[in-house]
Write a protein that holds these residues in place. Structure first.
Motif, mmCIF file in Angstrom:
data_model
loop_
_atom_site.group_PDB
_atom_site.id
_atom_site.type_symbol
_atom_site.label_atom_id
_atom_site.label_comp_id
_atom_site.label_asym_id
_atom_site.label_seq_id
_atom_site.Cartn_x
_atom_site.Cartn_y
_atom_site.Cartn_z
ATOM 1 N N PHE A 169 -42.984 -46.322 -46.519
ATOM 2 C CA PHE A 169 -41.964 -45.683 -45.692
ATOM 3 C C PHE A 169 -42.435 -45.577 -44.240
ATOM 4 C CE2 PHE A 169 -40.263 -43.190 -49.583
ATOM 5 C CZ PHE A 169 -39.547 -44.296 -49.994
ATOM 6 N N LEU A 170 -43.714 -45.253 -44.058
ATOM 7 C CA LEU A 170 -44.269 -45.157 -42.708
ATOM 8 C C LEU A 170 -44.237 -46.525 -42.028
ATOM 9 C CD1 LEU A 170 -45.584 -43.489 -40.495
ATOM 10 C CD2 LEU A 170 -47.788 -43.837 -41.650
ATOM 11 N N ALA A 171 -44.585 -47.575 -42.745
ATOM 12 C CA ALA A 171 -44.555 -48.929 -42.182
ATOM 13 C C ALA A 171 -43.136 -49.328 -41.783
ATOM 14 C CB ALA A 171 -45.140 -49.926 -43.176
ATOM 15 N N ILE A 172 -42.164 -48.994 -42.630
ATOM 16 C CA ILE A 172 -40.764 -49.288 -42.302
ATOM 17 C C ILE A 172 -40.343 -48.504 -41.065
ATOM 18 C CG2 ILE A 172 -38.369 -49.034 -43.093
ATOM 19 C CD1 ILE A 172 -39.474 -49.533 -45.970
ATOM 20 N N SER A 173 -40.758 -47.247 -40.993
ATOM 21 C CA SER A 173 -40.432 -46.417 -39.844
ATOM 22 C C SER A 173 -41.022 -46.998 -38.559
ATOM 23 C CB SER A 173 -40.955 -44.997 -40.061
ATOM 24 O OG SER A 173 -40.718 -44.212 -38.924
ATOM 25 N N ILE A 174 -42.263 -47.448 -38.631
ATOM 26 C CA ILE A 174 -42.913 -48.040 -37.453
ATOM 27 C C ILE A 174 -42.200 -49.329 -37.050
ATOM 28 C CG2 ILE A 174 -45.022 -49.155 -36.626
ATOM 29 C CD1 ILE A 174 -46.560 -47.067 -38.400
ATOM 30 N N ALA A 175 -41.908 -50.177 -38.026
ATOM 31 C CA ALA A 175 -41.252 -51.456 -37.731
ATOM 32 C C ALA A 175 -39.891 -51.244 -37.078
ATOM 33 C CB ALA A 175 -41.119 -52.286 -38.999
ATOM 34 N N THR A 176 -39.112 -50.311 -37.613
ATOM 35 C CA THR A 176 -37.784 -50.086 -37.042
ATOM 36 C C THR A 176 -37.859 -49.382 -35.690
ATOM 37 O OG1 THR A 176 -37.529 -48.107 -38.430
ATOM 38 C CG2 THR A 176 -36.513 -50.151 -39.219
ATOM 39 N N GLU A 177 -38.893 -48.583 -35.493
ATOM 40 C CA GLU A 177 -39.104 -47.967 -34.175
ATOM 41 C C GLU A 177 -39.431 -49.045 -33.151
ATOM 42 O OE1 GLU A 177 -41.454 -46.357 -30.875
ATOM 43 O OE2 GLU A 177 -42.388 -47.374 -32.565
ATOM 44 N N LEU A 178 -40.214 -50.032 -33.550
ATOM 45 C CA LEU A 178 -40.553 -51.138 -32.643
ATOM 46 C C LEU A 178 -39.312 -51.967 -32.301
ATOM 47 C CD1 LEU A 178 -43.916 -52.275 -34.243
ATOM 48 C CD2 LEU A 178 -43.604 -51.058 -32.073
ATOM 49 N N ILE A 179 -38.475 -52.199 -33.295
ATOM 50 C CA ILE A 179 -37.218 -52.914 -33.048
ATOM 51 C C ILE A 179 -36.348 -52.105 -32.092
ATOM 52 C CG2 ILE A 179 -35.054 -53.672 -34.110
ATOM 53 C CD1 ILE A 179 -36.792 -54.320 -36.647
ATOM 54 N N GLY A 180 -36.241 -50.801 -32.346
ATOM 55 C CA GLY A 180 -35.440 -49.934 -31.489
ATOM 56 C C GLY A 180 -35.938 -49.915 -30.057
ATOM 57 N N THR A 181 -37.247 -49.868 -29.877
ATOM 58 C CA THR A 181 -37.820 -49.854 -28.534
ATOM 59 C C THR A 181 -37.571 -51.169 -27.819
ATOM 60 O OG1 THR A 181 -39.508 -48.292 -29.265
ATOM 61 C CG2 THR A 181 -39.937 -49.476 -27.225
ATOM 62 N N SER A 182 -37.724 -52.274 -28.538
ATOM 63 C CA SER A 182 -37.450 -53.583 -27.925
ATOM 64 C C SER A 182 -35.981 -53.723 -27.559
ATOM 65 C CB SER A 182 -37.865 -54.703 -28.876
ATOM 66 O OG SER A 182 -39.264 -54.717 -29.029
ATOM 67 N N MET A 183 -35.122 -53.243 -28.426
ATOM 68 C CA MET A 183 -33.685 -53.309 -28.140
ATOM 69 C C MET A 183 -33.307 -52.358 -27.009
ATOM 70 S SD MET A 183 -32.205 -55.654 -29.904
ATOM 71 C CE MET A 183 -33.672 -56.580 -29.487
ATOM 72 N N LEU A 184 -34.054 -51.259 -26.871
ATOM 73 C CA LEU A 184 -33.829 -50.338 -25.755
ATOM 74 C C LEU A 184 -34.060 -51.063 -24.435
ATOM 75 C CD1 LEU A 184 -33.168 -47.394 -25.044
ATOM 76 C CD2 LEU A 184 -35.609 -46.912 -25.208
ATOM 77 N N LYS A 185 -35.111 -51.854 -24.390
ATOM 78 C CA LYS A 185 -35.390 -52.664 -23.196
ATOM 79 C C LYS A 185 -34.269 -53.679 -22.989
ATOM 80 C CE LYS A 185 -38.155 -54.986 -20.214
ATOM 81 N NZ LYS A 185 -38.447 -54.490 -18.897
ATOM 82 N N ALA A 186 -33.834 -54.333 -24.073
ATOM 83 C CA ALA A 186 -32.787 -55.353 -23.983
ATOM 84 C C ALA A 186 -31.431 -54.761 -23.625
ATOM 85 C CB ALA A 186 -32.688 -56.114 -25.305
ATOM 86 N N SER A 187 -31.230 -53.474 -23.895
ATOM 87 C CA SER A 187 -29.924 -52.854 -23.620
ATOM 88 C C SER A 187 -29.668 -52.668 -22.131
ATOM 89 C CB SER A 187 -29.810 -51.499 -24.322
ATOM 90 O OG SER A 187 -30.557 -50.509 -23.632
ATOM 91 N N GLU A 188 -30.719 -52.800 -21.332
ATOM 92 C CA GLU A 188 -30.621 -52.656 -19.874
ATOM 93 C C GLU A 188 -29.903 -51.363 -19.483
ATOM 94 O OE1 GLU A 188 -29.001 -56.292 -18.261
ATOM 95 O OE2 GLU A 188 -30.590 -57.502 -19.198
ATOM 96 N N GLY A 189 -30.480 -50.269 -19.961
ATOM 97 C CA GLY A 189 -29.924 -48.947 -19.624
ATOM 98 C C GLY A 189 -28.620 -48.663 -20.331
ATOM 99 N N PHE A 190 -28.499 -49.129 -21.563
ATOM 100 C CA PHE A 190 -27.294 -48.963 -22.384
ATOM 101 C C PHE A 190 -26.060 -49.603 -21.746
ATOM 102 C CE2 PHE A 190 -29.695 -45.097 -23.919
ATOM 103 C CZ PHE A 190 -30.047 -45.667 -25.123
ATOM 104 N N THR A 191 -26.268 -50.698 -21.012
ATOM 105 C CA THR A 191 -25.135 -51.401 -20.409
ATOM 106 C C THR A 191 -24.715 -52.616 -21.235
ATOM 107 O OG1 THR A 191 -26.613 -52.741 -19.016
ATOM 108 C CG2 THR A 191 -25.757 -50.676 -18.070
ATOM 109 N N ARG A 192 -25.512 -52.986 -22.238
ATOM 110 C CA ARG A 192 -25.173 -54.118 -23.106
ATOM 111 C C ARG A 192 -24.896 -53.579 -24.506
ATOM 112 N NH1 ARG A 192 -29.530 -58.192 -23.067
ATOM 113 N NH2 ARG A 192 -27.917 -59.530 -23.953
#
Length: 123
Positions: free
Chosen positions: A5-28
């Motif tokens: 569960f911890l590994a899944i949490s870390i993996a999805t947090e990493l995806i979320g952080t990368s997508m946060l960068k890709a969202s360009e300030g929640f504009t995409r």
């Protein structure tokens, strides 16, 4: 199972952080939606982890691995630069996680605290 569960949490947090960068300030739209879903899943799985593992150890691993992996992702995917200060800081995070896991509260201590807190709340 808690470590899975911890590994899944870390993996999805990493995806979320990368997508946060890709969202360009929640504009995409789509990166923004992926960010929200990934963080919800991450917090859900870290909550399951906390049913078994102590908070201090869980959070140290989650944030430590997350910080190191986010740095690697930022360099490899986003082509960001890293300097000596960043490397030293990351090394200190890793050392802190190791120290907490070696000398932090054990499973029995965390359970005892939970039971004591539960008995106080019930009174």
């Amino acid at each position: 199972m808690a470590y899975l569960f911890l590994a899944i949490s870390i993996a999805t947090e990493l995806i979320g952080t990368s997508m946060l960068k890709a969202s360009e300030g929640f504009t995409r739209l789509y990166p923004t939606l992926f960010t929200i879903v990934a963080f919800v899943v991450s917090f859900f799985f870290i909550s399951l982890t906390l049913k078994t593992l102590p908070l201090n150890m869980t959070y140290a691993i989650w944030s430590g691995v997350g910080a190191v992996a986010t740095t690697v992702i930022s360099v490899m995917i986003w082509k960001e630069k890293i300097n000596t200060g960043s490397i030293v800081g990351i090394a200190l995070i890793v050392i802190g996680v190791v120290v907490l896991n070696l000398f932090g509260a054990g499973h029995g201590e965390a359970k005892g605290i939970t039971e004591a807190t539960s008995s106080i709340v019930q009174k």
